[in-house]
Design a protein around this motif. Structure first.
Motif, mmCIF file in Angstrom:
data_model
loop_
_atom_site.group_PDB
_atom_site.id
_atom_site.type_symbol
_atom_site.label_atom_id
_atom_site.label_comp_id
_atom_site.label_asym_id
_atom_site.label_seq_id
_atom_site.Cartn_x
_atom_site.Cartn_y
_atom_site.Cartn_z
ATOM 1 N N ARG A 28 0.839 -1.212 0.000
ATOM 2 C CA ARG A 28 0.000 0.000 0.000
ATOM 3 C C ARG A 28 0.869 1.256 0.000
ATOM 4 N NH1 ARG A 28 -3.190 -1.726 4.697
ATOM 5 N NH2 ARG A 28 -4.189 -3.577 3.922
ATOM 6 N N TRP A 29 1.935 1.220 0.813
ATOM 7 C CA TRP A 29 2.836 2.364 0.898
ATOM 8 C C TRP A 29 3.509 2.617 -0.455
ATOM 9 C CZ3 TRP A 29 7.977 3.393 0.201
ATOM 10 C CH2 TRP A 29 8.428 4.604 0.713
ATOM 11 N N VAL A 30 3.960 1.560 -1.102
ATOM 12 C CA VAL A 30 4.608 1.687 -2.415
ATOM 13 C C VAL A 30 3.633 2.282 -3.427
ATOM 14 C CG1 VAL A 30 5.498 0.353 -4.374
ATOM 15 C CG2 VAL A 30 6.357 -0.095 -2.075
ATOM 16 N N GLU A 31 2.396 1.799 -3.457
ATOM 17 C CA GLU A 31 1.407 2.313 -4.404
ATOM 18 C C GLU A 31 1.116 3.792 -4.176
ATOM 19 O OE1 GLU A 31 -1.886 -0.353 -3.923
ATOM 20 O OE2 GLU A 31 -0.842 -2.001 -4.920
ATOM 21 N N LYS A 32 0.971 4.171 -2.900
ATOM 22 C CA LYS A 32 0.700 5.573 -2.564
ATOM 23 C C LYS A 32 1.885 6.455 -2.962
ATOM 24 C CE LYS A 32 -0.841 8.266 1.413
ATOM 25 N NZ LYS A 32 -1.119 8.219 2.844
ATOM 26 N N ARG A 33 3.096 6.042 -2.631
ATOM 27 C CA ARG A 33 4.305 6.783 -2.995
ATOM 28 C C ARG A 33 4.458 6.868 -4.512
ATOM 29 N NH1 ARG A 33 6.262 10.583 -0.101
ATOM 30 N NH2 ARG A 33 6.122 9.894 2.005
ATOM 31 N N ALA A 34 4.182 5.764 -5.197
ATOM 32 C CA ALA A 34 4.310 5.746 -6.657
ATOM 33 C C ALA A 34 3.375 6.762 -7.288
ATOM 34 C CB ALA A 34 4.027 4.344 -7.191
ATOM 35 N N GLU A 35 2.156 6.830 -6.796
ATOM 36 C CA GLU A 35 1.204 7.792 -7.346
ATOM 37 C C GLU A 35 1.673 9.224 -7.097
ATOM 38 O OE1 GLU A 35 -3.105 9.371 -6.298
ATOM 39 O OE2 GLU A 35 -3.063 7.208 -6.691
ATOM 40 N N LYS A 36 2.193 9.497 -5.890
ATOM 41 C CA LYS A 36 2.692 10.846 -5.595
ATOM 42 C C LYS A 36 3.881 11.202 -6.484
ATOM 43 C CE LYS A 36 1.204 11.400 -0.829
ATOM 44 N NZ LYS A 36 1.638 11.657 0.551
ATOM 45 N N LEU A 37 4.775 10.272 -6.665
ATOM 46 C CA LEU A 37 5.944 10.513 -7.504
ATOM 47 C C LEU A 37 5.538 10.694 -8.963
ATOM 48 C CD1 LEU A 37 8.970 10.821 -7.707
ATOM 49 C CD2 LEU A 37 9.185 8.348 -7.717
ATOM 50 N N ALA A 38 4.595 9.885 -9.433
ATOM 51 C CA ALA A 38 4.101 10.016 -10.810
ATOM 52 C C ALA A 38 3.447 11.380 -11.013
ATOM 53 C CB ALA A 38 3.112 8.896 -11.127
ATOM 54 N N THR A 39 2.644 11.806 -10.057
ATOM 55 C CA THR A 39 1.979 13.106 -10.140
ATOM 56 C C THR A 39 3.006 14.232 -10.183
ATOM 57 O OG1 THR A 39 0.057 12.234 -8.970
ATOM 58 C CG2 THR A 39 0.305 14.611 -8.996
ATOM 59 N N SER A 40 3.987 14.163 -9.302
ATOM 60 C CA SER A 40 5.048 15.176 -9.261
ATOM 61 C C SER A 40 5.803 15.223 -10.593
ATOM 62 C CB SER A 40 6.006 14.846 -8.109
ATOM 63 O OG SER A 40 7.133 15.659 -8.146
ATOM 64 N N PHE A 41 6.149 14.070 -11.107
ATOM 65 C CA PHE A 41 6.876 13.986 -12.376
ATOM 66 C C PHE A 41 6.056 14.589 -13.521
ATOM 67 C CE2 PHE A 41 7.380 11.636 -16.348
ATOM 68 C CZ PHE A 41 8.681 11.997 -16.670
ATOM 69 N N LEU A 42 4.787 14.193 -13.617
ATOM 70 C CA LEU A 42 3.947 14.675 -14.715
ATOM 71 C C LEU A 42 3.765 16.190 -14.656
ATOM 72 C CD1 LEU A 42 1.340 11.787 -14.835
ATOM 73 C CD2 LEU A 42 3.117 12.279 -16.530
ATOM 74 N N ARG A 43 3.618 16.728 -13.457
ATOM 75 C CA ARG A 43 3.525 18.190 -13.324
ATOM 76 C C ARG A 43 4.803 18.859 -13.816
ATOM 77 N NH1 ARG A 43 0.548 17.753 -7.826
ATOM 78 N NH2 ARG A 43 -1.593 18.137 -8.506
ATOM 79 N N LYS A 44 5.955 18.286 -13.481
ATOM 80 C CA LYS A 44 7.241 18.872 -13.885
ATOM 81 C C LYS A 44 7.414 18.903 -15.397
ATOM 82 C CE LYS A 44 9.930 18.004 -9.755
ATOM 83 N NZ LYS A 44 11.046 17.304 -9.127
ATOM 84 N N ILE A 45 6.792 17.959 -16.112
ATOM 85 C CA ILE A 45 6.944 17.958 -17.572
ATOM 86 C C ILE A 45 5.767 18.630 -18.280
ATOM 87 C CG2 ILE A 45 8.486 15.966 -17.588
ATOM 88 C CD1 ILE A 45 6.108 14.275 -18.629
ATOM 89 N N GLY A 46 4.909 19.323 -17.493
ATOM 90 C CA GLY A 46 3.881 20.157 -18.111
ATOM 91 C C GLY A 46 2.463 19.626 -18.124
ATOM 92 N N PHE A 47 2.200 18.513 -17.478
ATOM 93 C CA PHE A 47 0.841 17.990 -17.418
ATOM 94 C C PHE A 47 0.049 18.724 -16.336
ATOM 95 C CE2 PHE A 47 2.756 14.843 -19.873
ATOM 96 C CZ PHE A 47 1.903 13.818 -20.218
ATOM 97 N N THR A 48 -1.242 18.831 -16.538
ATOM 98 C CA THR A 48 -2.157 19.309 -15.508
ATOM 99 C C THR A 48 -2.900 18.086 -14.984
ATOM 100 O OG1 THR A 48 -2.447 21.402 -16.657
ATOM 101 C CG2 THR A 48 -4.118 20.827 -15.026
ATOM 102 N N ILE A 49 -2.849 17.867 -13.682
ATOM 103 C CA ILE A 49 -3.533 16.720 -13.076
ATOM 104 C C ILE A 49 -4.988 17.107 -12.832
ATOM 105 C CG2 ILE A 49 -3.525 15.044 -11.183
ATOM 106 C CD1 ILE A 49 -0.893 15.130 -12.921
#
Length: 158
Positions: A28-49
């Motif tokens: 569960r911790w890995v999944e939650k962290r993965a989603e946060k990291l994915a969100t952070s990454f996508l924002r950095k490359i110009g995506f709007t969540i």
């Protein structure tokens, strides 16, 4: 495909190592962290969540984003490994059908069939002795499309 390493997630990775004794909590911790990291990454490359972890008409979507004028449905996958190795992202036919049905459900809520959209994946590799790696793959099902260009799932209409 883009590979990205995030330093800010090193300390939480140390917590993961302490969770090895409790695999369910660790997952569960890995999944939650993965989603946060994915969100952070996508924002950095110009995506709007737009949405995170949403269920529409019984179909689950990890992330719904926008990149310029394109709607992007993002599947987040995570792995934990002692060493870096390329994990092929596996989206089987059943999961692909569910993702397409989820996209149609979302587009139906928007009442907009002409919105261009695509499916991306973000894979997070948590490494035991290094920073997590982020691998972003665009258009995992082929080219960008419109709802009118895909076959409707059974019992679906726009």
């Amino acid at each position: 495909m883009i590979v990205f390493m995030e330093r800010t997630f090193l300390l939480p990775l140390l917590r993961l190592l302490s969770l090895k004794q409790d695999p369910l909590n660790a997952q569960r911790w890995v999944e939650k962290r993965a989603e946060k990291l994915a969100t952070s990454f996508l924002r950095k490359i110009g995506f709007t969540i737009l949405l995170r972890n949403v269920t529409i008409e019984g179909y689950k979507l990890d992330l719904v984003c926008r990149e310029k004028q394109t709607l992007v449905f993002v599947v987040v996958k995570s792995h934990y490994s002692a060493i870096f190795e390329e994990w092929p992202i596996q989206i089987d036919q059943k999961e692909k059908s569910r993702l397409i049905a989820a996209a149609y459900s979302y587009l139906k809520l928007l009442k907009e069939a002409s919105v261009p959209f695509r499916f991306d994946t973000v894979e997070i590799l948590f490494l035991e002795k290094s920073f997590p790696k982020v691998i972003h793959t665009r258009n995992v099902f082929g080219r960008e499309t419109h709802a009118s260009q895909l076959p409707l799932p059974k019992g679906r209409s726009l």
